[in-house]
Design an enzyme around this catalytic site. Structure first.
Site, short mmCIF file in Angstrom:
data_model
loop_
_atom_site.label_atom_id
_atom_site.label_comp_id
_atom_site.label_asym_id
_atom_site.label_seq_id
_atom_site.Cartn_x
_atom_site.Cartn_y
_atom_site.Cartn_z
N ARG A 176 -50.83 -1.37 60.89
CA ARG A 176 -50.83 -2.79 61.24
C ARG A 176 -51.89 -3.18 62.25
O ARG A 176 -52.54 -4.21 62.12
CB ARG A 176 -49.46 -3.16 61.80
CG ARG A 176 -48.41 -3.12 60.74
CD ARG A 176 -47.04 -3.35 61.33
NE ARG A 176 -46.08 -3.40 60.23
CZ ARG A 176 -44.78 -3.50 60.37
NH1 ARG A 176 -44.25 -3.55 61.57
NH2 ARG A 176 -43.98 -3.54 59.32
N HIS A 226 -48.61 -8.33 63.80
CA HIS A 226 -48.42 -8.02 62.37
C HIS A 226 -49.48 -8.73 61.54
O HIS A 226 -49.68 -9.92 61.70
CB HIS A 226 -47.02 -8.47 61.93
CG HIS A 226 -46.60 -7.87 60.63
ND1 HIS A 226 -47.20 -8.21 59.45
CD2 HIS A 226 -45.66 -6.95 60.33
CE1 HIS A 226 -46.63 -7.52 58.47
NE2 HIS A 226 -45.70 -6.75 58.98
N HIS A 286 -45.36 -9.66 66.67
CA HIS A 286 -44.25 -9.24 65.83
C HIS A 286 -43.27 -8.30 66.52
O HIS A 286 -42.07 -8.49 66.46
CB HIS A 286 -44.84 -8.55 64.60
CG HIS A 286 -43.82 -8.03 63.65
ND1 HIS A 286 -42.85 -8.82 63.10
CD2 HIS A 286 -43.61 -6.76 63.15
CE1 HIS A 286 -42.10 -8.08 62.30
NE2 HIS A 286 -42.52 -6.84 62.32
N SER A 296 -43.69 -9.61 54.13
CA SER A 296 -43.52 -8.16 54.27
C SER A 296 -44.80 -7.38 54.01
O SER A 296 -45.57 -7.67 53.10
CB SER A 296 -42.45 -7.67 53.33
OG SER A 296 -42.48 -6.26 53.27
N ALA A 325 -29.33 -1.64 66.59
CA ALA A 325 -29.05 -0.63 67.61
C ALA A 325 -27.72 -0.93 68.30
O ALA A 325 -26.86 -0.05 68.41
CB ALA A 325 -30.20 -0.57 68.63
N GLY A 326 -27.54 -2.16 68.75
CA GLY A 326 -26.34 -2.51 69.51
C GLY A 326 -25.08 -2.38 68.69
O GLY A 326 -24.10 -1.76 69.12
N GLU A 341 -35.48 -1.61 70.03
CA GLU A 341 -36.77 -2.15 70.44
C GLU A 341 -36.85 -2.33 71.96
O GLU A 341 -37.94 -2.37 72.53
CB GLU A 341 -37.02 -3.51 69.74
CG GLU A 341 -38.43 -4.03 69.90
CD GLU A 341 -38.67 -5.36 69.19
OE1 GLU A 341 -37.81 -5.79 68.40
OE2 GLU A 341 -39.74 -5.96 69.42
#
Lengths: 262, 229, 644
Positions: free
Chosen positions: C332, C268, C403, C286, C46-47, C427
């Site tokens: 999840r 998670h 998570h 994953s 994002a940043g 986030e």
């Protein structure tokens, strides 16, 4: 549970003199990671009113590239394809001596203890390690097809985590594998073509200016690379650089303009 | 011009010039080795070959080119070596090699020995400073009796030994050079680099054996010193 | 300051809201853009994407990261993939379906307009990333490949082996590098934001500590964007990087920004179980493994046979049994809870009993070893490196771990917090995932916010701002700078007997036991009782060796732990007040006869936005004040989420 004697390079600041110090670490389980062993040591140092050992680390799952110690003469230790944070103590024989040194290179000035400044790698990428696409300019993703083996090959080059182990292990402290991984990733993809030749010139120039050494084709870099990036990408970079040096028009056009002015 | 200069001093450009000059010297070595073999056909063959070479109109052009290539190769090697030293100002306390070969590790040293050897070799057999037998080719024209010079020189065990060792060092130097040459020029592909891996050592072994066979043959008496009638 | 919770959702049909909004955005003229300065905190997906895009548009950007390079940001560790409603597979995907899946996956606790916009821009993200030269997986014809993820019945997840986050981050980092090279972005690495300067409800700049020199300095700007990630590290053990922390968002909260839904944390299901006391972090395997892997435990308690020796009929494939429609691909939160339930019953495997099998043997039999290796090879290596077991021979053992955090600073449709000029993306904000995030949606949201949403919102905001900057020697800067310096001095002056890590571990244990996968009123009250005591101990017994004017990672850590100690109380308070179960937030009091979560839409269909209230001591705030933003479900009527 095992004990070890660890020799660690201690240095307060860039300018100050450094030295090795030996510490004893005790009750190390084989399921501990190498950095967790150092955590145990640091907790002990703090409880003894001493300054703990500074080292870079972050994700501890082998992907961020922050960690990097030279362990018994090999960056990230002797396990193949492993970062320091993913190295486990089960690989070390109990009651042995472990020597831990920082990455040594002119282009990586030491900050403190085992921590070095790798911003030279960032500057090399800033000089051209990207496709200059403007946000919003892209066409549909499936407009350009890429052969699977090419995409896979580009991916292998793109897995570089920028840890600097290739530089640390090289007798010449050369950054060629690092540079080649980025130039090759983009050279293998259609998106990277327009800037391909200029990219190889500018990145190699920046690498030179940062004080990295030259490649002597020793291939220690590929052996130390925690992502197993092969040195064949360096040949790809050599090829692109040669091609660029012979065909790039940059200088000619400049002199042409000057002569018109005159 | 600026561009050429930039290229020569760039990390890759220097290496490319090293590789190309080295490759040309290697080609010369192959020719040199083949010419040398004439010694086994006798004095006559070698000397007439030498006579032909020395009277070739291209001789000085060729010599100047080789000298230039050699100087370029040596100067760039020294420059790269110093740069590489500077790139690691603080050495490691523990050093461990993974796939670094002895040959690759010692290039600058083998190179220095070879350079000294070349000077000696030219002085010895080209300029004939060390021992000279000359013979009359035609009326009033003298030339060095190359065959006798070689044989007389190698009869001395210290000279023969020096040649043998130096020639082995050349083999060592070539071991890293040939593979490195392809990498530096950008040829590294799984389709053929295995071929290079097998071919390079073969070339080196044959070349070194050819060179070494002469001092050894003389030393063990296979090539007699024949006094010219 | 009165609190306004105006979410500024534009008018019109759901599908038109974003285009209407874009049409109504005001613009800064190109030659005026250079007069405006924007601060970006964080250089993750994002940043970095926001900083690069704003700089491309012409603004001056200062970007800060506490790491030594922007490329280290923890987005790099995301494995599985990124969602996009491309419908390249012709399997019935659409913008609406991605929107619907995300709303349902979030258990109807997110804002419809934001989620729809996210689904709308998802396709553009893939286009842009491919143009950047990101080597996504391809099929043999050269087209982009995709796969399925949890909670979804279409194949819309694009990926680059198990390193999608790394590749996307390197793309954004490349874009950022280009702007740094052009001089449009000033990048400050090894620099940690310690506070945000707010005056009269407007963000004016930040206070930053240089982690190498220890120097504290001030930066002003017309707008501040926080992209500092999530706060899972309050559990001590999590899948986050060790330095991930809540400081940036918590400091903003203390300066008046509202914190929304802090109790919405995601556990998670597929992580490698902890091996002992020394554990410093947990490693994720994953979710994509659940595409081919089957999760099971022995059907009988105390069955200590080797997994291969247990016949199929004596195994309990509990996810397939309980959720036949989605099987191993349930979302999840549901998978994590189911794993916890079987382990609580004593059926767990491994030395600690905290683990279940994730078995790929059937997939290897049906698809072939090569195909499975191609898909998950790097994950297998990673697992083997950590556990020294080969997952192709013996099933992996997995257990849930903290998570991701859906909660974050409250933002409106413009991604601006209630503090003017303070934007929050990725986030760090609360906006798109409701009470549970679907797999492969975090990368999508981070990049949507950074590349496509926040740049136009920031531009729009800047049209109303004067080009003059507030001077960094103003009273507002002086005051906050002083408080930062004081706090650093306070931490150093305690000179007690325990390291910051000691307190962090204790806090983590308290939070995991009482505010983790299953929460009860009793447990939460216990935590709310214990944490202040721990905090008090911290401020009396903390020990930091060395000083503050140098590189001192103990000091960095102590500051972060101090914030976690305060913040975790807010999490517990939110968890306690929300007496329903929804998404990742499971209240034991609120479940049906089958043990499934029971939502309470009548009482809790709102965003809980908490306002800071200072207490007597600097380190012990009063309970926060609750503000509610009601959630209107116009497009999708909430129903009980069923994956059966």
């Amino acid at each position: 549970m095992a004990n070890y004697r660890v020799n660690i390079w201690r240095q307060d600041q860039t300018e100050k003199q450094g030295r090795f110090e030996q510490y004893r670490v005790e009750d190390i389980s084989e399921d501990m990671s190498f950095l967790e062993m150092l955590d145990v040591l640091n907790e002990k140092l703090i409880s003894d009113d001493l300054v703990p050992v500074a080292f870079d680390h972050d994700c501890r799952e082998g992907i961020c590239g922050a960690c990097g110690l030279v362990i018994n003469g090999i960056p990230h230790g002797k396990e193949c394809g492993t970062t320091t944070c993913q190295l486990y103590m089960r690989h070390f024989t109990a009651d042995t001596e472990i020597t831990i040194e920082p990455f040594r290179a002119q282009a990586f000035p030491l900050i403190k203890d085992l921590m070095v400044d790798r911003s030279s790698l960032d500057r090399v990428l800033q000089s051209g390690g990207y496709v200059s696409v403007h946000t919003g300019a892209a066409a549909d993703a499936n407009n350009v097809l890429i052969a699977k083996h090419k995409a896979d090959d580009a991916f292998t080059a793109a897995t570089c985590i920028g840890c600097g182990a290739c530089v640390a292990v090289c007798r010449n402290a050369s950054g060629m594998l690092f540079v080649a991984a980025k130039t090759s990733q983009l050279a293998l993809l259609p998106q990277g073509q327009p800037e391909r030749l200029e990219r190889s010139l500018s990145m190699v120039k920046q690498m030179q200016d940062e004080g990295f050494g030259n490649c002597s084709n020793h291939y220690e870099c590929e052996a130390a690379c925690p992502k197993n990036i092969p040195a064949s990408y360096i040949a790809q970079l050599n090829r692109d650089f040669l091609n660029a040096s012979m065909t790039s028009k940059e200088y000619e056009s400049q002199t042409h303009c000057k002569s018109l002015e005159e | 011009m600026q561009k050429l200069k930039d290229f020569i001093v760039s990390p890759i450009g220097s290496k490319v010039i090293m590789a190309l000059s080295g490759a040309m010297i290697l080609l010369f070595l192959v020719g040199h080795a083949l010419g040398n073999l004439l010694i086994f056909r006798g004095q006559e063959s070698l000397n007439s070959y030498a006579y032909w070479l020395q009277n070739s109109p291209l001789l000085w052009g060729f010599r100047a080119t080789m000298l230039l290539l050699l100087m370029l190769h040596v100067m760039l090697a020294v420059r790269l070596y110093l740069q590489n030293k500077k790139a690691r100002p603080v050495a490691y306390a523990v050093n461990k090699d993974m796939q670094l070969t002895f040959s690759a590790k010692t290039m600058i040293f083998s190179g220095a020995i070879i350079f000294a050897f070349i000077i000696f070799h030219i002085a010895h057999l080209t300029l004939g400073w060390i021992s000279t037998t000359s013979l009359e080719v035609e009326a009033g024209q003298q030339m060095i009796d190359v065959y006798s010079n070689v044989v007389a020189g190698f009869k001395l065990p210290e000279i023969a030994l020096f040649y043998v060792i130096s020639l082995l060092v050349i083999g060592l130097h070539l071991h890293h050079s040939i593979k490195s040459l392809f990498q530096t020029l950008g040829f590294h592909h799984e389709n053929f680099h295995q071929m290079i891996d097998y071919l390079a050592p073969a070339v080196i072994v044959i070349l070194t054996l050819v060179f070494i066979s002469i001092p050894l043959a003389v030393l063990f008496g296979y090539l007699p010193l024949v006094v010219q009638p | 300051m009165p609190i306004s919770l105006d979410s500024r959702i534009p008018d019109g049909d759901l599908a038109d809201k974003w285009s209407n909004q874009q049409a109504n955005f005001k613009l800064v003229s190109p030659n005026n853009k250079t007069k405006y300065k924007v601060i970006v905190i964080g250089s993750g997906l994002a940043g970095a994407s926001a900083a690069a895009t704003l700089a491309e548009q012409g603004y001056q950007v200062d970007c800060f990261s506490f790491n030594d390079s922007p490329r280290r940001a923890h987005s790099v560790a995301a494995q599985g993939g990124i969602n996009a409603a491309k419908n390249y597979r012709n399997d019935g995907d659409s913008t609406y379906r991605l929107f619907y899946d995300t709303i349902k996956g979030g258990d109807f606790r997110s804002r419809e307009a934001n989620v729809y916009r996210l689904a709308e821009v998802s396709g553009q993200i893939i286009d842009h990333c491919v143009a950047q030269g990101i080597p996504f997986a391809r099929d043999y014809a050269g087209y982009l490949d995709s796969r399925s993820f949890g909670g979804v019945q279409v194949s819309r997840t694009f990926y680059a082996k198990g390193q999608t986050g790394q590749q996307l981050l390197l793309g954004a980092y490349g874009a950022l590098n280009r702007q740094i090279h052009l001089g449009k972005v000033r990048m400050f690495v090894r620099s940690e934001m310690l506070d945000v300067v707010v005056d009269k409800g407007v963000a004016q700049g930040i206070i930053v500590r240089n982690l190498v020199s220890g120097e504290v300095s001030r930066f002003n700007a017309h707008a501040v964007i926080i992209a500092s990630g999530g706060y899972s590290n309050m559990f001590y053990l999590s899948t986050n990087a060790l330095s991930s922390n809540v400081t940036a968002t918590y400091r903003a909260y203390k300066q008046g920004a509202l914190f929304a839904n802090p109790a919405f944390t995601q556990i998670h299901p597929t992580c490698i179980p902890a091996s002992g006391e020394h554990q410093s972090k947990l490693t994720l395997m994953s979710e994509s493994l659940r595409n081919d892997g089957r999760i099971w435990v022995p059907a009988k308690q105390g069955d200590h046979r080797l997994p291969a020796d247990i016949p199929h009929n004596e195994r309990d494939y509990f996810l397939e049994r309980r959720y036949p429609a989605f099987g191993n691909l349930v979302p999840r939160d549901i998978a994590s809870r189911a794993v916890k339930q079987v382990c609580d019953k004593g059926l767990g495997v491994g030395p600690t009993g905290h683990g279940v099998y994730l078995d790929l043997a059937d997939a290897i039999d049906s698809s072939g070893r090569d195909i499975i290796e191609e898909r998950y090879g790097n994950l297998f290596e990673m697992y083997q490196r950590i556990t020294s077991e080969n997952p192709e021979k013996t099933p992996m053992r997995i257990y849930p771990a903290a998570h991701y955090t859906m909660g974050g600073l409250w933002v409106d449709y413009h991604l601006m917090s209630n503090i003017k000029g303070l934007f929050v993306i990725g986030e760090a904000n609360f906006s798109d995932h409701g009470a549970n995030r679907l797999g492969a949606s975090a990368l999508m949201q981070g990049l949507a916010d950074g590349y496509f949403i926040v740049p136009s919102c920031v531009s729009h905001y800047l049209t109303e701002q004067k080009p003059q900057l507030v001077d960094t020697t103003s009273d507002s800067f002086n005051e906050i700078d002083q408080s930062v310096e004081n706090r650093v001095a306070d931490l150093l002056s305690i000179k007690g007997q325990h390291s910051a890590d000691y307190f962090h571990r204790k806090l983590g244990q308290l939070m995991w036991d009482n505010c983790g996968m299953a929460r009860s009123e009793k447990g939460l009250r216990k935590a709310l009782d214990e944490i202040p005591k721990l905090s008090e101990q911290f401020w009396q017994q903390l020990k930091i060796t060395g000083c503050g004017k140098e590189l001192n990672f103990q000091l960095e850590k102590a500051g972060r732990v101090a914030d976690f100690l305060e913040f975790s109380q807010l999490v517990c308070q939110d968890a306690l007040h929300r007496s329903e179960s929804c998404g990742g937030h499971f209240r034991q009091e609120s479940q049906n006869a089958e043990g499934e979560a029971l939502r309470n839409d009548d009482d809790f269909s709102y965003v809980a936005a908490w306002q800071f209230k200072s207490g007597k001591s600097n380190h012990q705030p009063e309970p926060a004040t609750l503000h509610k933003e009601p959630l209107r479900h116009e497009a999708v009527a909430p129903d009980q989420r069923s994956y059966k």
